[in-house]
Scaffold this motif. Structure first.
Motif, PDB file in Angstrom:
ATOM      1  N   GLU A   1      29.730  35.649 -24.022  1.00 17.83           N
ATOM      2  CA  GLU A   1      29.748  34.386 -24.768  1.00 17.83           C
ATOM      3  C   GLU A   1      29.578  34.607 -26.263  1.00 17.83           C
ATOM      4  OE1 GLU A   1      30.578  30.708 -25.340  1.00 17.83           O
ATOM      5  OE2 GLU A   1      30.293  31.308 -23.259  1.00 17.83           O
ATOM      6  N   TYR A   2      28.736  35.552 -26.644  1.00 18.14           N
ATOM      7  CA  TYR A   2      28.497  35.811 -28.065  1.00 18.14           C
ATOM      8  C   TYR A   2      29.780  36.249 -28.760  1.00 18.14           C
ATOM      9  CZ  TYR A   2      26.587  37.834 -32.343  1.00 18.14           C
ATOM     10  OH  TYR A   2      26.338  38.139 -33.666  1.00 18.14           O
ATOM     11  N   GLN A   3      30.516  37.177 -28.132  1.00 16.89           N
ATOM     12  CA  GLN A   3      31.752  37.659 -28.742  1.00 16.89           C
ATOM     13  C   GLN A   3      32.797  36.552 -28.828  1.00 16.89           C
ATOM     14  OE1 GLN A   3      33.079  41.245 -26.762  1.00 16.89           O
ATOM     15  NE2 GLN A   3      31.672  42.517 -27.966  1.00 16.89           N
ATOM     16  N   ILE A   4      32.873  35.709 -27.814  1.00 15.27           N
ATOM     17  CA  ILE A   4      33.835  34.611 -27.838  1.00 15.27           C
ATOM     18  C   ILE A   4      33.497  33.622 -28.947  1.00 15.27           C
ATOM     19  CG2 ILE A   4      34.595  32.559 -26.571  1.00 15.27           C
ATOM     20  CD1 ILE A   4      34.635  34.233 -24.052  1.00 15.27           C
ATOM     21  N   THR A   5      32.223  33.299 -29.091  1.00 18.56           N
ATOM     22  CA  THR A   5      31.798  32.384 -30.161  1.00 18.56           C
ATOM     23  C   THR A   5      32.167  32.944 -31.530  1.00 18.56           C
ATOM     24  OG1 THR A   5      29.966  31.544 -28.825  1.00 18.56           O
ATOM     25  CG2 THR A   5      29.827  31.202 -31.201  1.00 18.56           C
ATOM     26  N   ARG A   6      31.897  34.226 -31.725  1.00 19.40           N
ATOM     27  CA  ARG A   6      32.251  34.876 -32.990  1.00 19.40           C
ATOM     28  C   ARG A   6      33.765  34.911 -33.190  1.00 19.40           C
ATOM     29  NH1 ARG A   6      31.818  35.383 -38.114  1.00 19.40           N
ATOM     30  NH2 ARG A   6      32.186  37.484 -38.951  1.00 19.40           N
ATOM     31  N   GLY A   7      34.499  35.173 -32.106  1.00 18.27           N
ATOM     32  CA  GLY A   7      35.955  35.214 -32.187  1.00 18.27           C
ATOM     33  C   GLY A   7      36.549  33.874 -32.574  1.00 18.27           C
ATOM     34  N   LYS A   8      36.004  32.799 -32.041  1.00 15.17           N
ATOM     35  CA  LYS A   8      36.486  31.464 -32.393  1.00 15.17           C
ATOM     36  C   LYS A   8      36.243  31.155 -33.869  1.00 15.17           C
ATOM     37  CE  LYS A   8      36.092  29.363 -27.801  1.00 15.17           C
ATOM     38  NZ  LYS A   8      35.365  28.374 -26.958  1.00 15.17           N
ATOM     39  N   GLU A   9      35.103  31.593 -34.368  1.00 18.38           N
ATOM     40  CA  GLU A   9      34.814  31.413 -35.801  1.00 18.38           C
ATOM     41  C   GLU A   9      35.861  32.131 -36.653  1.00 18.38           C
ATOM     42  OE1 GLU A   9      30.930  32.933 -36.442  1.00 18.38           O
ATOM     43  OE2 GLU A   9      29.887  31.314 -35.387  1.00 18.38           O
TER      44      GLU A   9
ATOM     45  N   ILE B   1      36.003  40.491 -30.192  1.00 20.87           N
ATOM     46  CA  ILE B   1      35.954  39.299 -31.047  1.00 20.87           C
ATOM     47  C   ILE B   1      37.348  38.922 -31.559  1.00 20.87           C
ATOM     48  CG2 ILE B   1      33.558  39.686 -31.727  1.00 20.87           C
ATOM     49  CD1 ILE B   1      34.605  40.793 -34.403  1.00 20.87           C
ATOM     50  N   GLY B   2      38.367  39.619 -31.044  1.00 26.41           N
ATOM     51  CA  GLY B   2      39.736  39.170 -31.280  1.00 26.41           C
ATOM     52  C   GLY B   2      40.444  39.730 -32.494  1.00 26.41           C
ATOM     53  N   GLY B   3      39.994  40.852 -33.029  1.00 29.87           N
ATOM     54  CA  GLY B   3      40.702  41.435 -34.165  1.00 29.87           C
ATOM     55  C   GLY B   3      42.152  41.764 -33.842  1.00 29.87           C
TER      56      GLY B   3
END
Length: 295
Positions: free
Chosen positions: A84-92, A62-64
């Protein structure tokens, strides 16, 4: 199936670890979060990152680390992830951190990256390429998209030289880790694949080998920590029963409790692997893509 698993497991990871899903070599007086950030800064320094460079995070979660390294080094970081779920969370989280202009996500398989040759000024992977079925193929693809003369650094999950493949207990520990977390190779196998992919090794070390605080301490049943309570046996007990209730009531997705059980079994394997020094999650290496005239 793998994507569904990570849809479920991501919330557990973030609940327990925060935004960075990795262990860290830890010094006395450091909190878990502090050690994680220091390890990310260390990686950025080893890569010699400079403001304005384009950096690749291979298997970014998620991009930490992506956000921390981008802010620390004033670089632009592209994270590649196939979930896709992790990318969506990462963008948030990028939006919350205010780094959405310099930190981006690309949904793709890191075995077949949608980037031209020689695109990035640096690349790194943190506890990610253990999910590659073919580690040579993974390193070769990273080599392709990295500019000549530039570096790749990684924290790999590996079995150490102390691992005995003929020891049944060692094999059991390895299997427990793999069922919840990824495929494990030896440090030697990773180095061999790295060299076969064309990289020049600059240096490597198991950073867990001389740290005074065990990396697995948050999972140790004999250790009680208020700062990482959710990772302790008591914290996991509360989490397991909460998840069980939420899944029964329909507030948590079906399969959540099963995922929690996978992770608990993996945690037991991690602790035992760390105690016996047959496994490390912080095997570090720094390697360089050679210039054309030196190949």
């Amino acid at each position: 199936m793998v994507n569904k698993y990570y849809d479920l497991v991501t919330s557990f990871y973030e609940y327990g670890w925060g935004e960075s899903f990795h262990f860290a070599a830890r010094w006395k007086g450091e909190s878990l979060r502090e050690s994680i950030k220091r390890n990310e800064h260390f990686l950025a320094l080893q890569l010699g990152l400079k403001p304005g460079q384009k950096v690749l995070d291979v298997g970014c979660g998620i991009g930490g680390p992506l956000r921390e390294i981008a802010r620390f080094s004033s670089t632009s970081v592209t994270g590649i992830n196939n979930n896709e779920y992790q990318i969506t969370r990462g963008k948030e989280l990028n939006g919350i951190a205010g780094v959405e202009k310099t930190c981006v996500f690309v949904k793709a398989d890191f075995m077949k990256m949608p980037f031209p040759d020689n695109t990035f000024d640096a690349a790194y992977a943190i506890a990610a390429t253990c999910h590659a079925a073919d580690i040579y193929g993974c390193y070769k693809e990273i080599y392709r998209v990295l500019k000549p003369g530039q570096c790749f650094a990684a924290y790999e999950w590996c079995m150490t030289d102390a691992f005995d493949p003929n020891n049944a207990e060692h094999q059991k520990i390895k299997a427990e880790i793999e069922i919840g977390d990824g495929l494990l190779r030896s440090t030697r196998q990773c180095l061999e694949a790295l060299k076969q992919a064309g990289f020049e090794l600059i240096w490597e070390k198991d950073l867990a080998s001389d740290c005074p605080v065990p990396w697995y301490l948050p999972f140790d049943k004999n250790h009680l920590s208020l700062s990482s309570f959710r990772l302790t046996p008591l914290g996991r007990f509360f989490t397991r029963n909460l998840v069980k209730a939420l899944e029964f009531l329909g507030f948590a997705p079906k399969g959540s409790l099963r995922v929690q059980e996978f992770l608990e079994k993996a945690a037991e394997g991690l602790v035992e692997g760390g105690r016996k020094e047959i496994f490390t999650p912080v095997y570090f290496f720094l390697a360089r893509k050679l210039l054309p005239d030196s190949q």
